[in-house]
Design a protein around this motif. Structure first.
Motif, PDB file in Angstrom:
ATOM      1  N   TYR A  56       0.850  -1.188   0.000  1.00 15.29           N
ATOM      2  CA  TYR A  56       0.000   0.000   0.000  1.00 15.29           C
ATOM      3  C   TYR A  56       0.889   1.242   0.000  1.00 15.29           C
ATOM      4  O   TYR A  56       1.764   1.390   0.850  1.00 15.29           O
ATOM      5  N   PRO A  57       0.675   2.143  -0.964  1.00 12.99           N
ATOM      6  CA  PRO A  57       1.581   3.298  -1.057  1.00 12.99           C
ATOM      7  C   PRO A  57       1.304   4.340   0.025  1.00 12.99           C
ATOM      8  O   PRO A  57       0.187   4.441   0.531  1.00 12.99           O
ATOM      9  N   PRO A  58       2.314   5.139   0.375  1.00  8.86           N
ATOM     10  CA  PRO A  58       2.089   6.240   1.315  1.00  8.86           C
ATOM     11  C   PRO A  58       1.155   7.292   0.710  1.00  8.86           C
ATOM     12  O   PRO A  58       0.967   7.349  -0.504  1.00  8.86           O
ATOM     13  N   ASN A  59       0.561   8.119   1.542  1.00 12.26           N
ATOM     14  CA  ASN A  59      -0.428   9.096   1.086  1.00 12.26           C
ATOM     15  C   ASN A  59       0.119  10.104   0.086  1.00 12.26           C
ATOM     16  O   ASN A  59      -0.593  10.537  -0.813  1.00 12.26           O
ATOM     17  N   ASN A  60       1.382  10.495   0.210  1.00  9.52           N
ATOM     18  CA  ASN A  60       1.906  11.497  -0.722  1.00  9.52           C
ATOM     19  C   ASN A  60       2.200  10.907  -2.102  1.00  9.52           C
ATOM     20  O   ASN A  60       2.439  11.648  -3.040  1.00  9.52           O
ATOM     21  N   TYR A  61       2.187   9.582  -2.263  1.00 12.16           N
ATOM     22  CA  TYR A  61       2.380   8.937  -3.563  1.00 12.16           C
ATOM     23  C   TYR A  61       1.085   8.314  -4.080  1.00 12.16           C
ATOM     24  O   TYR A  61       1.093   7.548  -5.022  1.00 12.16           O
ATOM     25  N   LEU A  62      -0.033   8.658  -3.495  1.00 17.85           N
ATOM     26  CA  LEU A  62      -1.304   8.033  -3.846  1.00 17.85           C
ATOM     27  C   LEU A  62      -2.015   8.866  -4.917  1.00 17.85           C
ATOM     28  O   LEU A  62      -2.635   9.873  -4.623  1.00 17.85           O
ATOM     29  N   THR A  63      -1.878   8.438  -6.180  1.00 18.88           N
ATOM     30  CA  THR A  63      -2.568   9.109  -7.279  1.00 18.88           C
ATOM     31  C   THR A  63      -3.969   8.518  -7.434  1.00 18.88           C
ATOM     32  O   THR A  63      -4.324   7.554  -6.760  1.00 18.88           O
ATOM     33  N   ASP A  64      -4.753   9.092  -8.326  1.00 13.40           N
ATOM     34  CA  ASP A  64      -6.115   8.593  -8.539  1.00 13.40           C
ATOM     35  C   ASP A  64      -6.119   7.179  -9.097  1.00 13.40           C
ATOM     36  O   ASP A  64      -6.950   6.364  -8.723  1.00 13.40           O
TER      37      ASP A  64
END
Length: 97
Positions: A56-64
């Motif tokens: 699961y990616p971190p929030n700052n790398y979470l694209t749509d």
């Protein structure tokens, strides 16, 4: 699978279980096929939990696109217990113990 967020083992595991599921539906009288499908579904539940929790990616790398991909992976994971139940009922109808 569309975003390459998960490793190739996620796609290979789910697509191979899908192939075994098609085989189990085509072979209406085979208990082995339906049992392999049920076992594969149960194993992919475990591996999907591991893949989602580890990758699961971190929030700052979470694209749509990543958000949509992870949402569909979680939705698939939530539907698998119901699929396991329905496959188990099919196994019982075919004469399994």
């Amino acid at each position: 699978c569309m975003n390459h967020m998960f490793p190739a083992s996620y796609a290979w595991g789910n697509f191979s279980v899908l192939a075994v599921g098609i085989w189990a539906i085509a072979q209406r009288d085979s208990l082995d096929a339906i049992m392999m499908f049920l076992t594969g579904l149960l194993l992919t539940v475990l591996t999907d939990i591991i893949h989602v929790s580890v990758f699961y990616p971190p929030n700052n790398y979470l694209t749509d696109v990543k958000r949509f991909s992870i949402g569909m992976a979680i939705f698939s994971l939530l539907l698998k217990p119901m699929s396991c139940y329905l496959v188990y009922r099919m196994y019982r109808e075919r004469g399994g113990e």
